[in-house]
Design a protein around this motif. Structure first.
Motif, mmCIF file in Angstrom:
data_model
loop_
_atom_site.group_PDB
_atom_site.id
_atom_site.type_symbol
_atom_site.label_atom_id
_atom_site.label_comp_id
_atom_site.label_asym_id
_atom_site.label_seq_id
_atom_site.Cartn_x
_atom_site.Cartn_y
_atom_site.Cartn_z
ATOM 1 N N ARG A 13 9.746 15.815 2.353
ATOM 2 C CA ARG A 13 8.589 14.832 2.665
ATOM 3 C C ARG A 13 7.912 14.994 4.033
ATOM 4 N NH1 ARG A 13 7.076 10.586 0.172
ATOM 5 N NH2 ARG A 13 9.227 10.481 -1.104
ATOM 6 N N ASP A 47 0.582 14.731 -6.436
ATOM 7 C CA ASP A 47 0.415 13.360 -7.209
ATOM 8 C C ASP A 47 -0.905 12.926 -7.157
ATOM 9 O OD1 ASP A 47 3.483 13.478 -7.714
ATOM 10 O OD2 ASP A 47 3.481 12.497 -5.514
ATOM 11 N N GLU A 48 -1.861 13.619 -6.969
ATOM 12 C CA GLU A 48 -3.227 13.387 -7.211
ATOM 13 C C GLU A 48 -3.833 13.887 -8.359
ATOM 14 O OE1 GLU A 48 -5.113 11.083 -4.628
ATOM 15 O OE2 GLU A 48 -3.072 10.459 -4.962
ATOM 16 N N ARG A 65 -4.113 10.580 0.132
ATOM 17 C CA ARG A 65 -5.101 10.693 -1.272
ATOM 18 C C ARG A 65 -6.035 11.683 -0.711
ATOM 19 N NH1 ARG A 65 -3.056 7.342 -4.884
ATOM 20 N NH2 ARG A 65 -2.289 5.180 -4.063
ATOM 21 N N CYS A 109 -0.007 8.886 6.679
ATOM 22 C CA CYS A 109 0.163 9.089 5.114
ATOM 23 C C CYS A 109 1.168 10.255 4.949
ATOM 24 C CB CYS A 109 -1.130 9.364 4.599
ATOM 25 S SG CYS A 109 -1.915 11.026 4.722
ATOM 26 N N GLN A 123 0.836 -1.013 -0.182
ATOM 27 C CA GLN A 123 -0.014 0.040 -0.093
ATOM 28 C C GLN A 123 0.740 1.203 -0.081
ATOM 29 O OE1 GLN A 123 -2.578 0.240 3.366
ATOM 30 N NE2 GLN A 123 -3.990 1.919 2.392
ATOM 31 N N SER A 124 0.483 2.263 -0.863
ATOM 32 C CA SER A 124 1.316 3.441 -0.897
ATOM 33 C C SER A 124 1.023 4.170 0.388
ATOM 34 C CB SER A 124 0.736 4.072 -2.149
ATOM 35 O OG SER A 124 1.291 5.754 -2.088
ATOM 36 N N THR A 125 2.080 5.147 0.856
ATOM 37 C CA THR A 125 1.621 6.002 2.053
ATOM 38 C C THR A 125 1.351 7.259 1.770
ATOM 39 O OG1 THR A 125 4.076 6.582 1.938
ATOM 40 C CG2 THR A 125 3.600 4.545 3.283
ATOM 41 N N ARG A 126 1.350 7.551 0.418
ATOM 42 C CA ARG A 126 0.823 9.148 -0.049
ATOM 43 C C ARG A 126 -0.566 9.249 0.270
ATOM 44 N NH1 ARG A 126 1.094 8.277 -5.657
ATOM 45 N NH2 ARG A 126 -1.475 8.928 -6.004
#
Length: 261
Positions: free
Chosen positions: A189, A228-229, A122, A156, A117-120
């Motif tokens: 980050r 990135d969304e 959403r 996230c 699973q991505s940590t970005r």
């Protein structure tokens, strides 16, 4: 004068005429001895040739064995070796295996089936609001903050710049070009725990300072894309902005942690 040698020859010839000389025959058993000797010599030659051929074949077999399977045992001359061949010839059928065949697993079945699973963060996990900068503005410029709050139950991350545009309403028309990125700030980050906050700074010039080219209009707020969304949110923030393309489009900073300047 008569040569003495001539007189001797005449006497010897007369003696031969008076005495008949018969040739001597071979001794009894001479032929059998000669035949046995010849057979022994042939046997010795054949044995020597056979031994030489056997040694040569043994050496060739040993070389072939070492080539196929590595170094093998040293064999005495004349001994035969039966090395196991590494593969059947093209005219032979391979013997059936005594062990069950082993099937190779595909990477998808050997690896874990749980996706990473991505940590970005959403878009649906964030609440985005706008507020004035605590430090106010500078001469000819106004600063607005876009605040990102993690409203999900997981931690996230946010990294980089949000996409920002002025719009005339929640589903209204975009005004002017999108806000440009600040290029003199290095993104970092940001880790947002649940209810954690971060912010980005939007700098805008005073529209009146860019007239008559500005063509200022009333705007209802921002359209914001988190980094990135591809899904955006509308952020209410009534203001005025230049509608002429490329005039006073403003700049936006990378997202930083917290609400400190």
């Amino acid at each position: 004068m008569t040569d003495p040698d001539d007189q001797f020859d005449e006497r010897f010839e007369g003696w031969l005429d008076r005495h008949q000389v018969e040739p001597l025959g071979p001794a009894p058993g001479a032929y059998e001895r000669i035949a046995r000797s010849a057979r022994r010599r042939r046997t010795v030659r054949v044995t020597a040739v056979a031994a030489a051929v056997a040694v040569a074949l043994t050496g060739a077999t040993g070389v072939a064995y070492r080539i196929a399977t590595g170094p093998g045992p040293v064999l005495p001359p004349g001994a035969s070796a039966s090395p196991t061949r590494s593969a059947p010839s093209s005219h032979e059928s391979p013997s059936p295996s005594l062990e069950p065949p082993v099937s190779a697993e595909s990477p998808s079945t050997s690896a874990t089936s749980t996706p990473v699973q991505s940590t970005r963060c959403r878009t649906g996990e964030l609440q985005v609001t706008a507020q004035g900068s605590p430090g106010g503005g500078a001469a000819g410029s106004v600063y607005h903050w876009l605040v990102f709050r993690n409203v999900s139950a997981r931690t996230c991350t946010l990294y980089g710049y949000p996409g920002v545009s002025w719009v005339t309403g929640p589903s209204g028309q975009q005004v002017n070009d999108p806000v440009q990125r600040m290029t003199d700030v290095t993104p970092v980050r940001v880790v947002l725990a649940p209810q954690g906050v971060a912010h980005a700074v939007v700098r805008q010039g005073q529209p009146g300072a860019f007239e008559p080219q500005c063509h200022a209009v009333q705007v209802a707020g921002f359209r914001v894309y988190p980094p990135d969304e591809t899904a955006a949110v509308f952020v209410p923030w009534a203001n005025q902005a230049c509608s002429a393309k490329g005039i006073d489009v403003g700049t936006v900073s990378p997202i930083v942690a917290g609400l400190n300047e």
